[in-house]
Write an enzyme that holds these catalytic residues in place. Structure first.
Site, PDB file in Angstrom:
ATOM      1  N   TYR A 175      -0.972  17.665 -86.129  1.00 14.27           N
ATOM      2  CA  TYR A 175       0.002  17.444 -85.063  1.00 14.27           C
ATOM      3  C   TYR A 175      -0.485  16.520 -83.945  1.00 14.27           C
ATOM      4  O   TYR A 175       0.222  16.325 -82.971  1.00 14.27           O
ATOM      5  CB  TYR A 175       0.500  18.781 -84.488  1.00 14.27           C
ATOM      6  N   HIS A 220      -6.382  25.148 -82.013  1.00 16.59           N
ATOM      7  CA  HIS A 220      -5.921  26.394 -81.381  1.00 16.59           C
ATOM      8  C   HIS A 220      -6.934  27.514 -81.626  1.00 16.59           C
ATOM      9  O   HIS A 220      -7.380  28.183 -80.709  1.00 16.59           O
ATOM     10  CB  HIS A 220      -4.550  26.752 -81.942  1.00 16.59           C
ATOM     11  N   ARG A 248      -6.573  20.878 -74.651  1.00 17.30           N
ATOM     12  CA  ARG A 248      -7.387  21.677 -75.578  1.00 17.30           C
ATOM     13  C   ARG A 248      -8.023  20.715 -76.571  1.00 17.30           C
ATOM     14  O   ARG A 248      -7.350  20.180 -77.438  1.00 17.30           O
ATOM     15  CB  ARG A 248      -6.503  22.709 -76.283  1.00 17.30           C
TER      16      ARG A 248
END
Lengths: 380, 340
Positions: free
Chosen positions: A286, A277, A273
C-alpha cells in the site's frame, strides 16, 4: 443535490430563537494551517537545553527499544509488536510532559510511551508476549492498560480525569489514539464528554498516515484531524510529530491548560509509521519506498541531533554515550525476555470475579485435576 | 448473608418498585460518597421512569449527573471514574438503547479486573430497564439478558419483587464487580407490602428463592415473568397440579443448588422467560438442569419463551409474551411426556 440547488434555498436563512447563542467564538479553537515546528526555526534558540538533551536520550533509547522488540518478534519471543519507529518523538513527549500524579492512556502502539514514563520494559511487553493481558498495576504507575480496541480508552481517560477533578485532585489524563481511531464513535463521544464536562484531558492523535493499510485520505474528509476539535468546543493544535521539541511544547501547553481548569485540547501530531503495522503486515502493498525514504529524511532523531549539534549542546561523545546507554538497555531487555515466562494455569480463574462463583470453582477443580494427571504422566 | 439496616419505624406505606430502586440509590449515596448516579435524563427529570427522582436535588449535579446522550460515552466515562475509585451507577434509558455501549461492556467493563490480574476492579452498576408489556414502540421492549449472561466477568441480576429491587440494588452497588441490573419495566409500578419506611434487607447476589412450594413441577423464572408464573400456579390448582415457582433473581452467578433441589423434589421443570428461546437463557438453564438432575426427571425440561422474532409492535406483543395459558399448556405436556 446541494443546498444551493434546492428550490428556495437562496432565501433560506436559519433564524435561531432568541435563547440560542454559540458557546464560544470558534476562531481560537481552529488549528494553525501548518504543523507547529520548533527545530530548525528561530523558536529553537529559546528552548531549554536540558529538555532537548533529555528528549534526545529518550528518543535514542526508544528507537533501540523498538528495534529490539521487533527482533524479539522474529525470534518468537513476542506474539506481535506494533512498532512506533519514526513516531518516537510523540511517544517520548507524551510521557515526559506528565507529572507523577497524572495518567497516561496508551493504545496498543504506545508501549514506548509507557516505558518512557518509567514502566519496566518487560512488564510493558507482557500483553505482546502473551503471558497476561496487562503486566503491571495501572494504579501504581498511573498508566491504563494498553488498549487494543480503537479509541475505547478515550472515554476512560475522560471519566478518570472528571472523577479526579470531582475529588479535588490535581490530575491530568493524556490519551493517545491513532488517525484510524478518530473515525470510531468512542472518539467522538469522548471528546464531546470532555468538552461538556471541561475535563482535564489532552487527546493526542498520532497521525502516522495509515490505519493498517488505509491512508488518511480514505479515513477522513476533514482539512486536518485537529480541525475536529472545533465542533466540540475545544482547541485543536496541529504539530509536526517528528519534531520532539514541538510536540513537547504543544503537549506541555495543553497539559498546563487542563491543569489550570481550561478544559481539554485535541493535539494532532503529523508523523509517519516507518515500519509495517505489525510483523503480520506487508506495507509494500500500500505504499512506495520513495514515500518511506522521504520520511526517513525527516527522522525525529536526525532533526533533534542536528539542532543539538548546531547549538553545541552535544558532541560526538554525547552521541556515542546515548547510543551506548540504549545498547545496554537493549541487552538487558534481550536477556530478560529470553527467559521463559512463569505461568500458573490456575490464574485463569483467579481474577474473573472478586469472589469465585460456584461455576468457576467447579471448572478450576477440573483444570487442577487435568494438571495433576499431566504431572503424574510426566513422572511415569 | 442478609443484613438488616434499621430504619426509623414510621407509618409503613406500600411502595412501588421504582420507589424502592430510588430509595436503594439514595441510601447508598448517603452512606458512601463515592457512589455516583449518571445517565441521560437522570438529573432534573429524575429519569423517564422517575427512578432517580430527587437524587440530583439531594446530592447535587456532581453526584447525580445528566450526561450527553451517548451510551458508549456514558459507560466509557463510568469505567474511567471507577478506575479512579468511584462507584458509578449508570442508567441506560431502555434495553435497546444500551447496545451502543456494548463494546465498552464486553471489552472493558467485564474484563478490567481479569486483564489487570485483579489490580483494577470495576465496581459499577449498569441499570437497564428491560422487557415488554408496557406498550412500548420498537426498541423499547427487548430482553437482552442472554447477551450479558454470555459475557464472563459480569454479574447479571433482575428483581421481580419490590423488596428485592431494593435489596439487590444495594448489593449490586456494594459489589466490587460490575453488575448488569435488569429492571423489569412493567413491574416498575407494581406495589407490595414492602415499605421504604420499614427495615430493609440487602439481598446477596447469586441466590434464587422459592416463591411458592409445590410437588407436581417446578416453574423456573425471573423478573417480569414471575407474576405470570405465580398466576399460572394458582390457575393450575384447578387441574390438580401443585406447581413450585423458583425466582432466580440472579442469572449470573447461577444458583444451581436451589434450582436443582427444587427439580429433584418435583421431577419436572419448565423455564419461563420473555427473551427469545433459541440460544436464550432457558437453553442454558434447561441444559444445566438436565446435566445435574437427569435421573430425577420424569420429563424433558421445557421452555416457554418469547418467539424467536424481533420484539413485536405493541399491538401484537400479547401474542409474543409468555402468558398463563402457554405455561399451563407446557405443564400439561410435562404430564403427557411422563405418561400420566
Amino acid at each position: 443535490m446541494t443546498v444551493q440547488e434546492l428550490p428556495g434555498a437562496a432565501s433560506y436563512r436559519f433564524t435561531p430563537p432568541p435563547a440560542w447563542k454559540p458557546r464560544t467564538d470558534p476562531a481560537p479553537l481552529l488549528p494553525d494551517p501548518e504543523p507547529f515546528r520548533v527545530l530548525g526555526t528561530d523558536a529553537a534558540a529559546g528552548f531549554a537545553p536540558a529538555v532537548l538533551r533529555r528528549l534526545y536520550a529518550e528518543l535514542v533509547r526508544g528507537r533501540r527499544y523498538n528495534a529490539q522488540a521487533t527482533a524479539l518478534t522474529k525470534q518468537g519471543r513476542l506474539a506481535v509488536y506494533p512498532s512506533s519507529t519514526g513516531q518516537e518523538a510523540c511517544e517520548v513527549a507524551a510521557a515526559l510532559v506528565l507529572e507523577e500524579q497524572d495518567w497516561l492512556f496508551p493504545s496498543y502502539r504506545d508501549t514506548l510511551a509507557a516505558v518512557a514514563r518509567g514502566l519496566d520494559p518487560v512488564e510493558a511487553l507482557t500483553l505482546l508476549r502473551g503471558d497476561w493481558h496487562t503486566g503491571y498495576d495501572p494504579r501504581e504507575h498511573r498508566i491504563a492498560p494498553l488498549c487494543t480496541p480503537l479509541a475505547t480508552q478515550l472515554p476512560h481517560a475522560v471519566g478518570l480525569a472528571h472523577a479526579a477533578r470531582l475529588k479535588g485532585d490535581d490530575v491530568v489524563a493524556l490519551a493517545m489514539v491513532g488517525d484510524g481511531g478518530t473515525s470510531e464513535g468512542d472518539f467522538h463521544e469522548a471528546l464531546n464528554f470532555a468538552a461538556v464536562w471541561q475535563a482535564p484531558v489532552v487527546f493526542l492523535v498520532q497521525n502516522n498516515g495509515f490505519a493498517i493499510s488505509v491512508p488518511l485520505a480514505k479515513q477522513t474528509a476533514a482539512p486536518s484531524l485537529a480541525h475536529k476539535a472545533v465542533g466540540y468546543g475545544m482547541p485543536g493544535r496541529l504539530v509536526d510529530g517528528n519534531d520532539a521539541a514541538a510536540v513537547h511544547q504543544v503537549l506541555s501547553e495543553a497539559v498546563a491548560r487542563a491543569r489550570r481548569g481550561g478544559g481539554p485540547t485535541l493535539v494532532e501530531a503529523v508523523t509517519y509509521r516507518v515500519e509495517a503495522h505489525t510483523n503480520a503486515d506487508d506495507a509494500t502493498r500500500y505504499r512506495g519506498d520513495g514515500e518511506v525514504e522521504a520520511w526517513r529524511q525527516h527522522d525525529p532523531i536526525k532533526l533533534l541531533e542536528r539542532e543539538l549539534t548546531e547549538r553545541g549542546l552535544i558532541d560526538e561523545d554525547g552521541v556515542r554515550e546515548a547510543a551506548e546507554r540504549a545498547e545496554a538497555m537493549a541487552a538487558r531487555l534481550r536477556e530478560r525476555m529470553n527467559a521463559d515466562a512463569v505461568l500458573d494455569p490456575m490464574d485463569l480463574f483467579t481474577h474473573v470475579y472478586a469472589e469465585q462463583t460456584a461455576q468457576l470453582r467447579e471448572q478450576a477443580a477440573q483444570l487442577r485435576a487435568e494438571l495433576d494427571a499431566e504431572a503424574e504422566g510426566d513422572e511415569r | 448473608m442478609t443484613t438488616v439496616a434499621a430504619k426509623p419505624a414510621t407509618a409503613a406505606k406500600p411502595a412501588t418498585m421504582a420507589q424502592a430502586l430510588q430509595r436503594a440509590m439514595r441510601d447508598a449515596m448517603a452512606e458512601d460518597p463515592t457512589v455516583h448516579v449518571m445517565g441521560e435524563d437522570v438529573g432534573t427529570l429524575g429519569g423517564v421512569f422517575r427512578v432517580t427522582d430527587g437524587l440530583a436535588k439531594e446530592f447535587g449535579d456532581d453526584r447525580c449527573t445528566d450526561t450527553p446522550l451517548a451510551e458508549a460515552g456514558i459507560l466509557g466515562t463510568a469505567v474511567g471514574m471507577a478506575m479512579y475509585g468511584l462507584r458509578p451507577v449508570v442508567e441506560m434509558q431502555f434495553d435497546a438503547f444500551a447496545y451502543p455501549a456494548f463494546e465498552q461492556m464486553v471489552s472493558h467493563v467485564s474484563r478490567m479486573r481479569n486483564r489487570t490480574r485483579g489490580a483494577m476492579p470495576m465496581p459499577l452498576v449498569v441499570r437497564v430497564p428491560y422487557g415488554g408489556g408496557i406498550g412500548g414502540v420498537e426498541h423499547h421492549s427487548d430482553s437482552s439478558e442472554a447477551y450479558y449472561m454470555a459475557t464472563p466477568g459480569l454479574h447479571v441480576v433482575t428483581p421481580a419483587t419490590v423488596a428485592d429491587a431494593y435489596g439487590l440494588l444495594r448489593a449490586a452497588i456494594a459489589s466490587d464487580d460490575p453488575v448488569v441490573f435488569l429492571e423489569p419495566k412493567r413491574l416498575y409500578w407494581s406495589k407490595s407490602d414492602w415499605s421504604p419506611d420499614a427495615p430493609t434487607a440487602v439481598e446477596p447476589i447469586g441466590r434464587a428463592v422459592v416463591r411458592r412450594t409445590g410437588r407436581s413441577a417446578t416453574l423456573i423464572t425471573y423478573g417480569p415473568s414471575l407474576p405470570v408464573c405465580m398466576e399460572a400456579a394458582e390457575a393450575a390448582r384447578a387441574e390438580g397440579w401443585d406447581l413450585e415457582v423458583v425466582d432466580l433473581r440472579s442469572l449470573v452467578p447461577f444458583d444451581d443448588e436451589t434450582v436443582c433441589a427444587s427439580v429433584r423434589r418435583t421431577g419436572r421443570a419448565v423455564v419461563v422467560h420473555e427473551s427469545t428461546g433459541f440460544a436464550g437463557p432457558g437453553a442454558e438453564i434447561a441444559a444445566r438442569v438436565t446435566e445435574r438432575c437427569f435421573h430425577h426427571l420424569e420429563a424433558p425440561v421445557l421452555r416457554v419463551a418469547g418467539f424467536d422474532i424481533p420484539y413485536p409492535p405493541p399491538m401484537l406483543e400479547r401474542h409474543h409474551l409468555p402468558g398463563v395459558d402457554r405455561i399451563l399448556d407446557a405443564v400439561a405436556r410435562l404430564q403427557w411426556e411422563a405418561g400420566s
